[in-house]
Design a protein around this motif. Structure first.
Motif, PDB file in Angstrom:
ATOM      1  N   ILE A 117       0.609  -0.940   0.194  1.00 17.33           N
ATOM      2  CA  ILE A 117       0.141   0.058   0.013  1.00 17.33           C
ATOM      3  C   ILE A 117       0.809   0.935  -0.356  1.00 17.33           C
ATOM      4  CG2 ILE A 117      -1.535   1.345   1.513  1.00 17.33           C
ATOM      5  CD1 ILE A 117      -2.856  -1.130   2.309  1.00 17.33           C
ATOM      6  N   ASN A 118       0.887   2.372  -0.542  1.00 20.65           N
ATOM      7  CA  ASN A 118       1.437   3.469  -1.155  1.00 20.65           C
ATOM      8  C   ASN A 118       0.206   4.338  -0.816  1.00 20.65           C
ATOM      9  OD1 ASN A 118       2.375   5.611  -2.099  1.00 20.65           O
ATOM     10  ND2 ASN A 118       2.100   5.214  -4.444  1.00 20.65           N
ATOM     11  N   ILE A 119       0.532   5.268   0.332  1.00 24.07           N
ATOM     12  CA  ILE A 119      -0.002   7.096   1.362  1.00 24.07           C
ATOM     13  C   ILE A 119       0.484   7.567   1.027  1.00 24.07           C
ATOM     14  CG2 ILE A 119      -1.354   7.314   3.198  1.00 24.07           C
ATOM     15  CD1 ILE A 119      -1.272   4.515   4.280  1.00 24.07           C
ATOM     16  N   ASP A 120       0.226   8.713   0.526  1.00 28.07           N
ATOM     17  CA  ASP A 120       1.270   9.872   0.069  1.00 28.07           C
ATOM     18  C   ASP A 120       0.239  11.338  -0.353  1.00 28.07           C
ATOM     19  OD1 ASP A 120       3.525  11.026  -0.091  1.00 28.07           O
ATOM     20  OD2 ASP A 120       3.889  10.397  -2.658  1.00 28.07           O
ATOM     21  N   HIS A 121       1.530  12.227  -0.121  1.00 27.65           N
ATOM     22  CA  HIS A 121       0.451  13.455  -0.616  1.00 27.65           C
ATOM     23  C   HIS A 121       0.866  13.995  -1.963  1.00 27.65           C
ATOM     24  CE1 HIS A 121       3.043  16.542   1.084  1.00 27.65           C
ATOM     25  NE2 HIS A 121       4.132  16.231   1.412  1.00 27.65           N
ATOM     26  N   HIS A 122       2.792  13.810  -2.276  1.00 27.93           N
ATOM     27  CA  HIS A 122       3.332  14.004  -3.004  1.00 27.93           C
ATOM     28  C   HIS A 122       2.765  14.166  -5.131  1.00 27.93           C
ATOM     29  CE1 HIS A 122       5.973  14.058  -0.284  1.00 27.93           C
ATOM     30  NE2 HIS A 122       6.497  14.597  -1.049  1.00 27.93           N
ATOM     31  N   ILE A 123       2.625  15.658  -5.592  1.00 28.13           N
ATOM     32  CA  ILE A 123       1.070  14.923  -6.785  1.00 28.13           C
ATOM     33  C   ILE A 123       2.537  14.302  -7.977  1.00 28.13           C
ATOM     34  CG2 ILE A 123       0.366  17.140  -6.306  1.00 28.13           C
ATOM     35  CD1 ILE A 123       2.206  18.563  -8.742  1.00 28.13           C
ATOM     36  N   SER A 124       3.512  13.563  -7.864  1.00 24.94           N
ATOM     37  CA  SER A 124       4.390  13.736  -8.597  1.00 24.94           C
ATOM     38  C   SER A 124       4.663  11.624  -8.350  1.00 24.94           C
ATOM     39  CB  SER A 124       5.838  14.122  -8.570  1.00 24.94           C
ATOM     40  OG  SER A 124       6.510  13.188  -7.018  1.00 24.94           O
ATOM     41  N   ASN A 125       3.958  11.505  -7.469  1.00 29.01           N
ATOM     42  CA  ASN A 125       3.471   9.500  -6.663  1.00 29.01           C
ATOM     43  C   ASN A 125       3.249   9.134  -8.300  1.00 29.01           C
ATOM     44  OD1 ASN A 125       2.412   7.623  -5.881  1.00 29.01           O
ATOM     45  ND2 ASN A 125       3.092   8.624  -4.201  1.00 29.01           N
ATOM     46  N   THR A 126       4.245   8.176  -8.135  1.00 22.70           N
ATOM     47  CA  THR A 126       3.934   6.725  -9.573  1.00 22.70           C
ATOM     48  C   THR A 126       3.126   5.768  -9.118  1.00 22.70           C
ATOM     49  OG1 THR A 126       6.063   5.677  -8.316  1.00 22.70           O
ATOM     50  CG2 THR A 126       6.515   7.593 -10.236  1.00 22.70           C
ATOM     51  N   ASN A 127       2.552   5.907  -8.001  1.00 18.29           N
ATOM     52  CA  ASN A 127       1.193   4.825  -7.892  1.00 18.29           C
ATOM     53  C   ASN A 127       2.016   3.773  -7.674  1.00 18.29           C
ATOM     54  OD1 ASN A 127      -0.903   6.608  -7.605  1.00 18.29           O
ATOM     55  ND2 ASN A 127      -0.775   7.555  -9.459  1.00 18.29           N
TER      56      ASN A 127
END
Length: 331
Positions: A117-127
């Motif tokens: 699972i990936n939880i983040d707030h960066h718009i550059s996140n690569t999912n």
């Protein structure tokens, strides 16, 4: 992707590993430790239920904690790779990490985990995970706050202090443009829970003697491109040693450069391990520094982004100036 689905996955899991990005900061470590405490309270709440299986939740890092975490007792919960061992990992949860490379060698655990699972707030996140939740808010700590309701856990001073640490870290103590009304509402609830905002602000932003020496050096020798309204400074290992600057004492220098009147973009560049350099970019209204950071394999937000590269510092600065020029001509 709703957070409820992630909460449901966590509720079904028993062996859970949390991790955060290398060169950790107040947001990633505050968010991760706050989630650990939320799940600890959830365990205790359900302890008397004979059907409930206690969750085994652990936090593993690939490098050392920042020096300021010495003020938080929760630092004792942190474990380090590669000494970390866990069998039958149900969930590997990456927090505040825009790409899988950011969690360093802990990424090796992905092959042992049933799900990531990936939880983040960066718009550059690569999912990069099986389940991804990325929300463009002030901080990942602001996202983790929502887990209190999802797990029906009451906010207490310990959880609140960690979340407050994360929020002020990524908002520059509420001075950045990522602050919203919701950020203030959440922060007010944290203070109601007993957070000592003066103490945490001093822990995170207090100026040490090493940082004071660096501030003088930066103000004296910074460079400015008047046409681009771009201020930058490169800190070499040699200069850092000369000034006796600790690892965390250069944090916030990109914001310091951006605070200069008339400056629209800033870069603080410093030497890292193995010949690499780390860049921290900030902007006001004229530039998208996320786009620039992504050209070096980094990322972040439109007005705040970072990267690591093995390119020559002078070349990095030249490339950034060219990219800023291209953005300026499009306006």
């Amino acid at each position: 992707m709703e957070l409820k689905r992630i909460a449901d996955e966590i509720k079904e899991a028993q062996n859970i590993v949390l991790t955060i990005h290398i060169n950790s900061d107040g947001d990633c470590i505050g968010a991760a430790l706050a989630l650990m405490l939320i799940l600890d309270r959830y365990n205790k709440k359900n302890f008397s239920d004979e059907i409930y299986k206690m969750k085994n939740v652990r936090l593993v890092l690939d490098d050392k904690l920042p020096k300021f975490m010495g003020h938080f007792k929760e630092r004792a919960l942190v474990e380090y790779y590669p000494n970390f061992k866990m069998k039958d990992i149900d969930l590997l949860i990456a927090i505040d990490s825009a790409n899988i490379e950011r969690i360093g060698n802990v990424a090796e655990l992905r092959k042992d985990a049933k799900k990531m699972i990936n939880i983040d707030h960066h718009i550059s996140n690569t999912n990069y995970a099986d389940i991804n939740y990325v929300e463009d808010v002030s901080s990942t700590s602001e996202i983790i706050y929502k887990f209190l309701d999802l797990f029906d856990v009451e906010l207490d001073k310990e959880i609140a202090s960690l979340l407050y640490l994360g929020i002020i870290n990524d908002t520059g103590n509420f001075t950045h443009s990522n602050v919203t009304a919701e950020t203030f509402l959440i922060s007010s609830e944290l203070i109601k829970a007993g957070v000592d905002n003066n103490e945490i602000t001093d822990i995170l932003f207090g100026v040490t003697l090493g940082k004071a020496r660096l501030l003088g050096e930066v103000y004296k020798n910074l460079k400015i491109d008047e046409e681009l309204k771009f201020a930058y400074y490169y800190l070499s290992d040699k200069k850092a040693e000369e000034l006796k600057i600790g690892r965390d004492e250069s944090d916030g220098m990109s914001e310091t450069l951006l605070d200069l009147v008339g400056i629209e973009a800033s870069l603080f560049l410093k030497d890292e391990k193995e010949g690499r350099v780390k860049g921290s970019l900030r902007s006001k209204n004229s530039y998208d520094v996320n786009e620039i950071a992504m050209s070096f394999g980094g990322g972040g937000h439109i007005k705040a982004a970072g990267f690591n590269t093995d390119e020559n510092p002078e070349k990095v600065i030249g490339t950034i100036e060219e990219l800023l020029k291209k953005q300026l001509t499009k306006q």
